[in-house]
Design an enzyme around this catalytic site. Structure first.
Site, PDB file in Angstrom:
ATOM      1  CE  LYS A 128       6.608  -1.878  -7.309  1.00  0.00           C
ATOM      2  NZ  LYS A 128       6.589  -1.707  -8.776  1.00  0.00           N
ATOM      3  CB  SER A 162       3.091  -2.296  -9.848  1.00  0.00           C
ATOM      4  OG  SER A 162       4.458  -2.141 -10.251  1.00  0.00           O
ATOM      5  CB  SER A 203       5.119  -0.019 -12.536  1.00  0.00           C
ATOM      6  OG  SER A 203       4.233  -0.977 -13.039  1.00  0.00           O
TER       7      SER A 203
END
Length: 429
Positions: A76, A145, A169
């Protein structure tokens, strides 16, 4: 035969160890899938094909470093990487090249894993939607996210990916995209090198296509061996939470159906009520989240406010308006609830609760509602989501397992038991 990019990480690792395949062949298959699909899914922020292949070739010549030797990971784009850009999906940080890897990335390299590329995050891992699409239906959100990490694993672009969770997330995008995921106990994975959103909440997690894969990833990232396979008759607390009515009828039916099926497999299921006062945790996430986010992004807010999204700016403004007194009082409530819940969790092996209030919404203007994730994040408890069921639009549903603090290995063992029961009994609603 199963295409190499569709293998679970555990199966791919076994084949690499036996010499049946190479890390280079596996990485090549993943890169081919990305080339084929990412124009539609938009899961990747940055890929260096030649660099990824060079890593794999080097690992093929080396002795095995771990059970995940040669396995590619997506990272990420809020986690620093020394050899790839780290931009947090913000124009403020475009072209940023960190000096060092985040600790979790360094641990993966030490274990002989391939860093395939950076996956798309929402802006600063907040709630402004990113460019990623749900791989099952591009008109639906993949969640956030950790949008790119969830979508890349679900679309067979990479077997494992790292994400972060501050509210929901990791668990929510995994549920929306139909992957397995763990949000471990707070602090289980070293957070050095992360771009903080809320320092008391941010937790590094992992996405995979099986619980076994999650167990292997956690072994590398925490140095803890997996727990023995779970056997017997688990004590399950069916936790609908105070916000049960927020879940749609399909999620409610799916969760209760999962509980009944596990009961048929020998589990002892009982209703589990959260301690008095816990409702405040569900309601007051913004106090902790926005207060800490405002301070984590103080430099960006002071110097580049015009380059922040219209979604993020009001949250930071609200964060600066929250008083330290209100913040401390909310922290006290969380600590009090954690103490009481810690005692009651001894009565069960894990809680069974919703992963998300619905299947992935048909909207790209939002990443969905983390209402069934925030409390567990604030309490620091480990959570595992596994796919279970299909929603009214044909998108994945999921169920969430919550365990006692620092009992991550045991929770994964029970999740593996449950996942096998669901498959063995053809338990798809």
């Amino acid at each position: 035969m199963t295409p190499l990019n569709e293998l679970t990480a555990a199966e791919a690792a076994r084949r690499i160890e036996s010499g049946a395949i190479t890390a280079e062949a596996l990485v090549s298959a993943c890169l081919e899938r990305i080339a084929e699909r990412d124009r539609a899914v938009h899961a990747w922020a940055f890929i260096d094909r030649d660099h990824a292949l060079a890593q794999a070739r080097a690992l093929d010549r080396m002795p095995r470093q771990s059970r995940l030797h040669g396995i590619p990971f997506g990272i990420k784009d809020v986690l620093d990487t020394a050899d790839l850009p780290t931009e947090y999906n913000s124009p403020i940080w475009r072209g940023h090249r960190p000096k060092a890897d985040a600790a979790c990335v360094a641990l993966l390299r030490r274990a002989g894993c391939v860093i395939l590329g950076k996956t798309v995050t929402t802006e600063f891992a907040q709630n402004h939607p990113a460019q990623t699409r749900n791989p099952h239906n591009p008109d639906h959100t993949p969640g956030g996210s950790s949008s790119g990490s969830a979508a890349s694993v679900a679309d067979f672009m990479v077997p494992l990916a790292l994400g972060t969770q501050t509210g929901g997330s990791v668990i929510r995008p995994a549920a929306y995209c139909g992957t397995f995921a763990i949000k471990p106990s707070f602090g289980s994975i070293n957070r050095a090198g992360i771009k903080f959103v809320a320092e008391s909440l941010d937790t590094i997690g992992a996405f995979a296509r099986s619980v076994e894969d999650l167990q292997l990833a956690m072994e590398v990232l925490t140095s803890r061996a997996p727990a023995p396979a779970a056997r017997g008759n688990p004590r399950i607390g069916l936790c609908r939470t105070p916000l049960w009515t927020v879940a749609d009828s399909h999620v409610q039916k799916n969760l209760e159906g999962a509980a009944k099926r596990l009961e048929q497999a020998g589990a002892k299921v009982r209703d589990f009520e959260l301690p008095p006062g816990t409702k405040q945790i569900f309601d007051n996430y913004r106090v902790i989240g926005n207060y800490e986010s405002a301070r984590a992004l103080a430099w960006e807010y002071a110097n580049f406010r015009a380059q922040l999204s219209k979604t993020l700016t009001p949250r930071l403004q609200e964060g600066w308006n929250i008083t330290r007194t209100e913040y401390d009082a909310t922290r006290d409530v969380i600590r009090s609830c954690a103490r009481v819940l810690g005692d009651t969790l001894r009565e069960v092996d894990f809680l069974l609760t919703p992963s998300a209030p619905s299947e992935a919404p048909a909207s790209l203007a939002s990443t969905g509602d983390p209402v069934f994730n925030r409390a567990w994040t604030m309490l620091g408890l480990p959570c595992v989501t596994i796919p279970h069921g299909i929603g009214p639009s044909g998108l994945p549903l999921a169920v969430q397992f919550v365990g006692a603090f620092d009992a991550d290995s045991a929770l994964l063992a029970w999740a593996d038991w449950a996942a096998k029961e669901f498959v063995d009994r053809a338990l798809t609603p």
